[in-house]
Enzyme design. Sequence first.
Site, PDB file in Angstrom:
ATOM      1  N   GLY A  31       0.888  -1.264   0.034  1.00  0.00           N
ATOM      2  CA  GLY A  31      -0.015  -0.084  -0.092  1.00  0.00           C
ATOM      3  C   GLY A  31       0.707   1.278  -0.281  1.00  0.00           C
ATOM      4  O   GLY A  31       2.030   1.399  -0.400  1.00  0.00           O
ATOM      5  N   HIS A  37       4.029   1.841  -7.906  1.00  0.00           N
ATOM      6  CA  HIS A  37       3.162   0.748  -7.839  1.00  0.00           C
ATOM      7  C   HIS A  37       2.238   0.793  -9.069  1.00  0.00           C
ATOM      8  O   HIS A  37       1.960  -0.535  -9.677  1.00  0.00           O
ATOM      9  CB  HIS A  37       2.444   0.915  -6.532  1.00  0.00           C
ATOM     10  N   GLN A 148      11.693  -3.756 -10.138  1.00  0.00           N
ATOM     11  CA  GLN A 148      13.093  -3.720 -10.081  1.00  0.00           C
ATOM     12  C   GLN A 148      13.958  -3.140  -9.183  1.00  0.00           C
ATOM     13  O   GLN A 148      15.039  -3.315  -8.406  1.00  0.00           O
ATOM     14  CB  GLN A 148      13.844  -3.177 -11.694  1.00  0.00           C
ATOM     15  N   GLN A 153      14.929  -8.607  -3.810  1.00  0.00           N
ATOM     16  CA  GLN A 153      13.473  -9.127  -3.497  1.00  0.00           C
ATOM     17  C   GLN A 153      13.184  -9.971  -4.873  1.00  0.00           C
ATOM     18  O   GLN A 153      12.728 -10.978  -4.743  1.00  0.00           O
ATOM     19  CB  GLN A 153      12.512  -8.391  -3.441  1.00  0.00           C
ATOM     20  N   SER A 185       9.362   5.628  -3.831  1.00  0.00           N
ATOM     21  CA  SER A 185       9.171   4.574  -2.627  1.00  0.00           C
ATOM     22  C   SER A 185       8.206   5.123  -1.645  1.00  0.00           C
ATOM     23  O   SER A 185       8.002   6.468  -1.410  1.00  0.00           O
ATOM     24  CB  SER A 185      10.507   4.644  -2.015  1.00  0.00           C
ATOM     25  N   SER A 186       7.325   4.474  -0.872  1.00  0.00           N
ATOM     26  CA  SER A 186       6.393   4.563   0.085  1.00  0.00           C
ATOM     27  C   SER A 186       7.199   5.459   1.151  1.00  0.00           C
ATOM     28  O   SER A 186       6.746   5.941   1.901  1.00  0.00           O
ATOM     29  CB  SER A 186       5.704   3.305   0.592  1.00  0.00           C
ATOM     30  N   ARG A 187       8.446   5.078   1.367  1.00  0.00           N
ATOM     31  CA  ARG A 187       9.186   5.544   2.459  1.00  0.00           C
ATOM     32  C   ARG A 187       9.594   6.930   2.089  1.00  0.00           C
ATOM     33  O   ARG A 187      10.243   7.680   3.136  1.00  0.00           O
ATOM     34  CB  ARG A 187      10.186   4.884   2.842  1.00  0.00           C
TER      35      ARG A 187
HETATM   36  P1  AMP Z   1       6.179  -2.300  -1.601  1.00  0.00           P
HETATM   37  O1  AMP Z   1       4.559  -1.842  -1.611  1.00  0.00           O
HETATM   38  O2  AMP Z   1       7.157  -1.345  -1.181  1.00  0.00           O
HETATM   39  O3  AMP Z   1       6.276  -3.600  -1.104  1.00  0.00           O
HETATM   40  O4  AMP Z   1       6.120  -2.570  -3.189  1.00  0.00           O
HETATM   41  C1  AMP Z   1       5.405  -3.353  -4.184  1.00  0.00           C
HETATM   42  C2  AMP Z   1       6.052  -3.632  -5.298  1.00  0.00           C
HETATM   43  O5  AMP Z   1       5.959  -2.256  -5.971  1.00  0.00           O
HETATM   44  C3  AMP Z   1       7.244  -4.243  -5.199  1.00  0.00           C
HETATM   45  O6  AMP Z   1       7.362  -5.336  -6.279  1.00  0.00           O
HETATM   46  C4  AMP Z   1       8.278  -3.014  -5.551  1.00  0.00           C
HETATM   47  O7  AMP Z   1       9.303  -3.366  -6.078  1.00  0.00           O
HETATM   48  C5  AMP Z   1       7.235  -2.458  -6.439  1.00  0.00           C
HETATM   49  N1  AMP Z   1       7.960  -0.791  -6.573  1.00  0.00           N
HETATM   50  C6  AMP Z   1       8.213  -0.176  -5.438  1.00  0.00           C
HETATM   51  N2  AMP Z   1       8.568   1.089  -5.884  1.00  0.00           N
HETATM   52  C7  AMP Z   1       8.833   1.014  -7.144  1.00  0.00           C
HETATM   53  C8  AMP Z   1       9.152   2.009  -8.054  1.00  0.00           C
HETATM   54  N3  AMP Z   1       9.792   3.084  -8.019  1.00  0.00           N
HETATM   55  N4  AMP Z   1       8.893   1.787  -9.474  1.00  0.00           N
HETATM   56  C9  AMP Z   1       8.710   0.397  -9.653  1.00  0.00           C
HETATM   57  N5  AMP Z   1       8.261  -0.533  -9.036  1.00  0.00           N
HETATM   58  C10 AMP Z   1       8.090  -0.133  -7.473  1.00  0.00           C
END
Ligand code: AMP
Length: 280
Positions: A31, A37, A148, A153, A185-187
């Site tokens: 989320g 995402h 990527q 991961q 990034s969510s962070r």
């Molecule tokens: P997370 O919510 O952080 O667990 O991310 C969910 C998915 O989104 C994971 O497969 C991440 O690698 C991907 N993701 C996160 N940030 C990006 C980004 N900037 N570009 C593409 N995919 C992303």
Amino acid sequence: MVISEDAIELRRMVADARRSRKLVGCVPTMGALHDGHISLVERARAECDFVIVTLFVNPTQFGPKEDLQKYPRPFEADCDKCRAAGVDFLFCPTADSMYPAGYSTFVEVQGLTDQWEGAVRPGHFRGVTTVVAKLLNLTQPDKAFFGQKDFQQQAVIRRMCRDLDMPTEIITCPTLRDSDGLAMSSRNVYLSPAERTSGLSLSRALLLARDKVRSGETDLRAIRLALRAEMEQTPGVSVDYATIADPDSLMELTEIAPRMVALVAARVGATRLIDNMLIP
Ligand code: AMP
């Protein structure tokens, strides 16, 4: 779009989709959705007929001192973004339903998880592979889409699927960046304006390493040192690792190879950032 925490409803709708010969795609997320995402969802939409997004802040992949409690959870905004992106099913299970009392089964990929993120975050990948295995079992997708951005991961998940004969095809999608180069990034919401500027040193360092290879530099040790130095000389940045590795084994390379990936991780204030770049 159906929004549900109910695994039985999920299974029923996936079974219906399969009966109609639809290709099922799944995008696992925690989320706090951003355009990165959504780019995964769009890829799933383009390649599949029934698109599931899972939204679950998975407690087992957070260390005891990590940000599980304060991880952003803008649920309504996430629903809106999924709806706008054409998601068919938003699966948002509760922690109790994913890990009921007496839960005792974990999936662990050995070797690939020893280094880099695995070394800095003990137990992290065990949590990731366990929850992704569960989510793939629940959603039974033909294809699952990962970013990527989390390079190790996606490598670990590919290995898990191969080793456990899981039938889902793993698709890795490119990293989406803000216009200044910072990987989304969510962070990133944790970063102050000054920290955000410091965070740009990660993508800058990766570009520097790539450009050195492109311009004919063959001393990989020198390139690795430059990769690290670019981040270390930035105020407020504390480097966890900076390496150039084989994209499949993730072992650090000592000589230039046809396929390489530069991997970096650093703390900027209290926030941990990771980034990577393939160097063809
Ligand atoms: P997370 O919510 O952080 O667990 O991310 C969910 C998915 O989104 C994971 O497969 C991440 O690698 C991907 N993701 C996160 N940030 C990006 C980004 N900037 N570009 C593409 N995919 C992303």
